[in-house]
Design an enzyme around this catalytic site. Structure first.
Site, mmCIF file in Angstrom:
data_model
loop_
_atom_site.group_PDB
_atom_site.id
_atom_site.type_symbol
_atom_site.label_atom_id
_atom_site.label_comp_id
_atom_site.label_asym_id
_atom_site.label_seq_id
_atom_site.Cartn_x
_atom_site.Cartn_y
_atom_site.Cartn_z
ATOM 1 N N LYS A 22 41.347 -49.942 -22.863
ATOM 2 C CA LYS A 22 39.956 -49.497 -22.948
ATOM 3 C C LYS A 22 39.396 -49.726 -24.346
ATOM 4 O O LYS A 22 38.274 -50.224 -24.514
ATOM 5 C CB LYS A 22 39.870 -48.017 -22.598
ATOM 6 C CG LYS A 22 38.590 -47.291 -23.040
ATOM 7 C CD LYS A 22 38.736 -45.797 -22.818
ATOM 8 C CE LYS A 22 37.516 -45.022 -23.264
ATOM 9 N NZ LYS A 22 37.471 -44.832 -24.740
ATOM 10 N N ASN A 23 40.175 -49.385 -25.370
ATOM 11 C CA ASN A 23 39.690 -49.463 -26.740
ATOM 12 C C ASN A 23 39.618 -50.894 -27.270
ATOM 13 O O ASN A 23 39.157 -51.116 -28.385
ATOM 14 C CB ASN A 23 40.562 -48.600 -27.650
ATOM 15 C CG ASN A 23 40.397 -47.117 -27.353
ATOM 16 O OD1 ASN A 23 39.365 -46.690 -26.839
ATOM 17 N ND2 ASN A 23 41.410 -46.331 -27.662
ATOM 18 N N ARG A 94 30.565 -43.141 -26.763
ATOM 19 C CA ARG A 94 30.601 -43.416 -28.198
ATOM 20 C C ARG A 94 30.564 -44.926 -28.482
ATOM 21 O O ARG A 94 30.017 -45.361 -29.501
ATOM 22 C CB ARG A 94 31.889 -42.806 -28.772
ATOM 23 C CG ARG A 94 32.218 -43.179 -30.189
ATOM 24 C CD ARG A 94 31.333 -42.484 -31.177
ATOM 25 N NE ARG A 94 31.695 -42.809 -32.553
ATOM 26 C CZ ARG A 94 31.051 -42.356 -33.602
ATOM 27 N NH1 ARG A 94 30.019 -41.557 -33.434
ATOM 28 N NH2 ARG A 94 31.428 -42.689 -34.812
ATOM 29 N N CYS A 118 33.181 -38.066 -25.936
ATOM 30 C CA CYS A 118 33.884 -36.786 -25.989
ATOM 31 C C CYS A 118 33.462 -35.978 -27.208
ATOM 32 O O CYS A 118 33.209 -36.528 -28.274
ATOM 33 C CB CYS A 118 35.393 -37.018 -26.029
ATOM 34 S SG CYS A 118 36.065 -37.705 -24.498
ATOM 35 N N ARG A 123 31.696 -37.330 -35.767
ATOM 36 C CA ARG A 123 32.177 -38.718 -35.741
ATOM 37 C C ARG A 123 31.043 -39.587 -36.294
ATOM 38 O O ARG A 123 30.361 -40.286 -35.564
ATOM 39 C CB ARG A 123 32.541 -39.136 -34.316
ATOM 40 C CG ARG A 123 33.557 -38.216 -33.667
ATOM 41 C CD ARG A 123 33.785 -38.538 -32.202
ATOM 42 N NE ARG A 123 34.610 -39.707 -32.030
ATOM 43 C CZ ARG A 123 34.982 -40.163 -30.830
ATOM 44 N NH1 ARG A 123 34.595 -39.553 -29.735
ATOM 45 N NH2 ARG A 123 35.726 -41.241 -30.723
ATOM 46 N N ASP A 310 44.922 -40.221 -30.169
ATOM 47 C CA ASP A 310 44.712 -40.108 -28.721
ATOM 48 C C ASP A 310 45.953 -39.604 -27.992
ATOM 49 O O ASP A 310 45.860 -39.142 -26.852
ATOM 50 C CB ASP A 310 44.300 -41.464 -28.131
ATOM 51 C CG ASP A 310 42.823 -41.755 -28.333
ATOM 52 O OD1 ASP A 310 42.087 -40.842 -28.738
ATOM 53 O OD2 ASP A 310 42.405 -42.895 -28.076
ATOM 54 N N ARG A 402 36.835 -41.977 -17.851
ATOM 55 C CA ARG A 402 36.399 -42.834 -18.949
ATOM 56 C C ARG A 402 37.552 -43.650 -19.505
ATOM 57 O O ARG A 402 37.331 -44.694 -20.129
ATOM 58 C CB ARG A 402 35.767 -41.989 -20.059
ATOM 59 C CG ARG A 402 34.474 -41.285 -19.654
ATOM 60 C CD ARG A 402 33.841 -40.528 -20.823
ATOM 61 N NE ARG A 402 33.761 -41.404 -21.971
ATOM 62 C CZ ARG A 402 34.332 -41.135 -23.146
ATOM 63 N NH1 ARG A 402 35.031 -40.037 -23.311
ATOM 64 N NH2 ARG A 402 34.209 -41.979 -24.140
#
Length: 433
Positions: A22-23, A94, A118, A123, A310, A402
């Site tokens: 995902k990232n 985000r 989240c 952030r 994470d 997500r």
């Protein structure tokens, strides 16, 4: 509203393979805006954040669709692109911040409502903005939004990030590819996902050196073409499956994700008494459920190659039943352990104090009705429920989608007992249209 019902007490067996990270996929989708040819990202997960990214690309005038497991984009004519990012899409995740640099480079202007995601504490996007300003962008802050403009091309610069932000490093990498001259980024993040973005941009024609180190050097104004690219596997999903095996017991092989990508987490599991047998591209995780896990862990979550932030809630779920107290400190996010309330409802003795989570260990976990506070916290509560006796109801689990295509089904494939119920929407939450 959905509810995931988990019946605990079942050991896990089998093999599971994570999809693309995902990232990585989210910034890569944004980077396709810079490409003059079609792009295809292979084995992309079906996540709500990916759906939001596709909708965002279409909203700004790009063409992006899913073909089976692949995400495909077509080059967009600058006359069709719009720099206005819709508030409802910016607020959904985000990762909308990744569209700052590509839209600024392509259209000359981008307006971004402050991004959502989240609630992990502050952030800020100040490093993104400071770096883009150093390249010549004009930054205008207006209430709940930021507008960036450029008058002429961005200029290469020598910029030092005040901390190794993954997101800011990715933003400035994309901008530097379009800037005139050479850009040097110092204090850059070294995470595998940053290296993956470098690999994608280089495959498209960019000239970048230094990935995996704190200093990146980018030669700008290289024409970027299209590419067919396979993003790296999701190391956080891999850690989630390994944590589930450790908490529930059994024997699970996590295939297709090299152990080096989550070495710190696997080392933690070994320290807890879990059998970890790594291979070249996978790892076998085994634990006899009759044997207590070892506590006494002192974990410090930080940037790569440290223990990944994470994975901190996942580690907490594993430690709830361990034989002695442990603590976890998260250097990056101030509200990482909102899941502590759910752990306590299931019978764990734990306490969140700012960035620190203290876990007494020795819990006899039982089923309870809990709520997913965020993406990884929700996954951690699901893992804890696997180790609990009785039935746990995990309410409002939308955050989990997500980062995981269907975590209950994935765990069921290993022998877990999870089901998803879709309840009626309360009258006050209905909308007309």
């Amino acid at each position: 509203m959905q509810t995931i019902t988990i019946t605990g007490g079942h050991t896990l067996q089998g093999t599971i393979r994570p999809a693309a990270a995902k990232n990585s996929v989210l910034p890569l989708l944004a980077a396709t805006l810079l490409c003059a040819g079609p792009c295809c990202l292979q084995n992309a997960p079906e996540l709500s954040d990916v759906d939001t990214s596709l909708a965002l690309l279409q909203a700004v005038g790009a063409k992006a669709v899913r073909h089976g497991p692949d995400l495909c984009t077509l080059p967009a004519d600058v006359r069709d692109l719009c720099g206005e990012i819709p508030p409802h899409l910016a607020g959904a995740m985000r990762s909308s911040v990744f569209y700052l640099a590509p839209l600024l480079c392509r259209t000359g202007m981008v307006r971004l409502p402050l991004p959502g995601g989240c609630r992990l504490g502050p952030r800020p996007v100040d490093i993104h903005l400071a770096g883009l300003a150093a390249m010549g962008a004009k930054v205008e802050l207006e209430g709940e939004a930021v507008t960036l403009r450029r008058f002429g091309p961005l200029q290469g610069t020598d910029f030092t990030l005040r901390l190794p932000s993954v997101g800011a490093t990715m933003t400035l990498l994309m901008a530097a590819c379009c800037a005139m001259g050479t850009t040097v980024l110092r204090g850059a993040a070294c995470e595998p996902e940053v290296c993956d973005l470098v690999g994608f941009l280089r495959a498209c024609g960019a000239q970048i050196t230094g990935e995996g180190t704190p200093v990146l050097v980018i030669q700008g104004r290289r024409a970027l073409g299209g590419v067919r690219y396979t993003p790296l596997p999701d190391r956080i999903a891999a850690a989630t499956y390994a944590a589930a095996a450790a908490a529930a017991g059994g024997q699970v092989t996590v295939a297709g994700c090299a152990p080096r990508y989550y070495h710190a987490f696997l080392t933690f599991l070994q320290d807890c008494g879990v059998e970890v047998r790594p291979g070249e591209s996978g790892v076998e995780v085994a634990r006899d459920p009759a044997r207590k896990l070892h506590g006494g862990q002192h974990l410090y979550a930080n940037g790569w190659p440290a223990f990944a932030t994470d994975t901190a809630p996942l580690a907490a779920a594993v430690l709830l039943t361990a034989d002695s107290p442990s603590e976890i400190y998260d250097h990056l996010f101030a509200n990482r352990f909102a899941c502590a309330a759910g752990f306590a409802a299931m019978g764990a003795c734990c306490r969140a104090e700012g960035r620190r989570l203290w876990i007494a260990g020795g819990a006899d976990l039982h089923g309870a009705r809990v709520q997913a506070p965020d993406l990884r916290g929700g996954a951690a509560l699901l893992i804890a429920a696997l180790a609990a006796q009785g039935v746990t109801e995990l309410c409002d689990p939308g955050h989990i989608r997500r980062g995981y295509a269907d975590l209950p089904a994935e765990l069921n494939s290993l022998g877990a007992h999870c089901s998803v119920q879709r309840g009626k929407i309360p009258e006050r939450e209905r909308t007309t249209g």
